[in-house]
Design an enzyme around this catalytic site. Sequence first.
Site, PDB file in Angstrom:
ATOM      1  N   HIS A  21       0.856  -1.199   0.000  1.00 62.35           N
ATOM      2  CA  HIS A  21       0.000   0.000   0.000  1.00 62.35           C
ATOM      3  C   HIS A  21       0.890   1.247   0.000  1.00 62.35           C
ATOM      4  CE1 HIS A  21      -2.877   3.040   1.211  1.00 62.35           C
ATOM      5  NE2 HIS A  21      -3.833   2.197   0.840  1.00 62.35           N
ATOM      6  N   GLU A  37      -4.056   2.180  -7.163  1.00 60.61           N
ATOM      7  CA  GLU A  37      -4.452   3.285  -6.285  1.00 60.61           C
ATOM      8  C   GLU A  37      -3.537   4.487  -6.531  1.00 60.61           C
ATOM      9  OE1 GLU A  37      -6.633   1.702  -2.550  1.00 60.61           O
ATOM     10  OE2 GLU A  37      -4.510   1.778  -2.110  1.00 60.61           O
TER      11      GLU A  37
HETATM   12  P1  13P Z   1      -9.693   6.146   0.425  1.00 57.45           P
HETATM   13  O1  13P Z   1     -10.857   5.321  -0.082  1.00 57.45           O
HETATM   14  O2  13P Z   1      -9.889   6.666   1.795  1.00 57.45           O
HETATM   15  O3  13P Z   1      -9.302   7.169  -0.577  1.00 57.45           O
HETATM   16  O4  13P Z   1      -8.456   5.142   0.550  1.00 57.45           O
HETATM   17  C1  13P Z   1      -8.111   4.349  -0.528  1.00 57.45           C
HETATM   18  C2  13P Z   1      -7.115   3.392  -0.063  1.00 57.45           C
HETATM   19  O5  13P Z   1      -5.993   3.751   0.218  1.00 57.45           O
HETATM   20  C3  13P Z   1      -7.551   2.001   0.112  1.00 57.45           C
HETATM   21  O6  13P Z   1      -6.476   1.151   0.283  1.00 57.45           O
END
Ligand code: 13P
Length: 254
Positions: A97, A167
Site C-alpha cells: 500500500h 491506487e
Molecule cells: P480512500 O478510499 O480513503 O481514498 O483510501 C483508498 C485506499 O488507500 C484504500 O487502500
Amino acid sequence: MARKRFVVGNWKMYIQSEEEATKFAVTLRRKARSIPGVDVFLAPPFTLLPAVAKVLESAPIEVGAQTISAFTESKHTGDISGAMLKNFGASFVIIGHSERRAQGETDMLVREEILRASEAGLAPILCIGEREREEGGGHFTRIQEQLSSALMNLPPKAAKKLIVAYEPVWAIGKSAADALQAEDLEEMVIFIKKNLAEILDRKTALKIPILYGGSVEAENASELITKSGVSGFLVGHASTNIDSFLSIIQSCKK
Ligand code: 13P
C-alpha cells in the site's frame, strides 16, 4: 461467463475499538447476505482481526490483513508473519500500500511479501499507483516498474490468487469529486492488463482482477464500475461507514 466483482474494505487505522469493529461486522454479516455476485473482503488492523474474523466466520465475507512480514524467521520485532495471519483467520493480505511505501517499504520488500503471502496460502492484493500524474505519461512508467519488480518470474502458485489494486496516491483519502475519472481509469486498466500479460503468461494475466482505490464513495462507485473495466474496489474511508460500504457493494452487483 460473467466475471466476479470484488469490494475490499481497508480500515487502515480508522476503526480502533473492538466494540465498534464487532458492531460493524455483525451488521455487515446480516446485510451482505442479500448481495450475491460480489466478493466482499474486509481488512481491519491486526489487533481487531481475531474479533472481526470470529463474527464473520460463517459469513461469505473474507477477512484479511493490511500488510505482512517479508520474513519468516523469528528475529523480527513487531512483525506479523503469514502463518500468524492464517492463525487469525485471514485469507488475504494487502501488500505494498502506498502508505507503507511512503514509510520506506521498497519494491524489493513488496516482492518478498507477495512470496510470503503465497507460501502461507493467503491471496495477495498488490497495490500499485503513481504519486502524481505526469505530463507526457511518466506515471505509466512507474506503474510498469512497480508491476515488473513485484511480479517478474513469480511462481505460478503465487500468481494464481493474485489481485492487483491500482491506487493513484494523489486520489487517496479525499472525496468522490477528487477520484480518478472513469475514462482515465479505463486507460490505466488496459495498460495494467497489457503489462501483466507480458510479465506473467497471458492466460494467468487475463484472470487477475484489477481493482481501483482512491476516494471511492457511494457517489462515484456506479459510474466507475460500469465505465472503466475494473473488477471492483479497494475502499478506505468509505469502508468504515456501514451504509457507504453497503452502497458501494450494491453498485458492484451485476
Ligand atoms: P480512500 O478510499 O480513503 O481514498 O483510501 C483508498 C485506499 O488507500 C484504500 O487502500
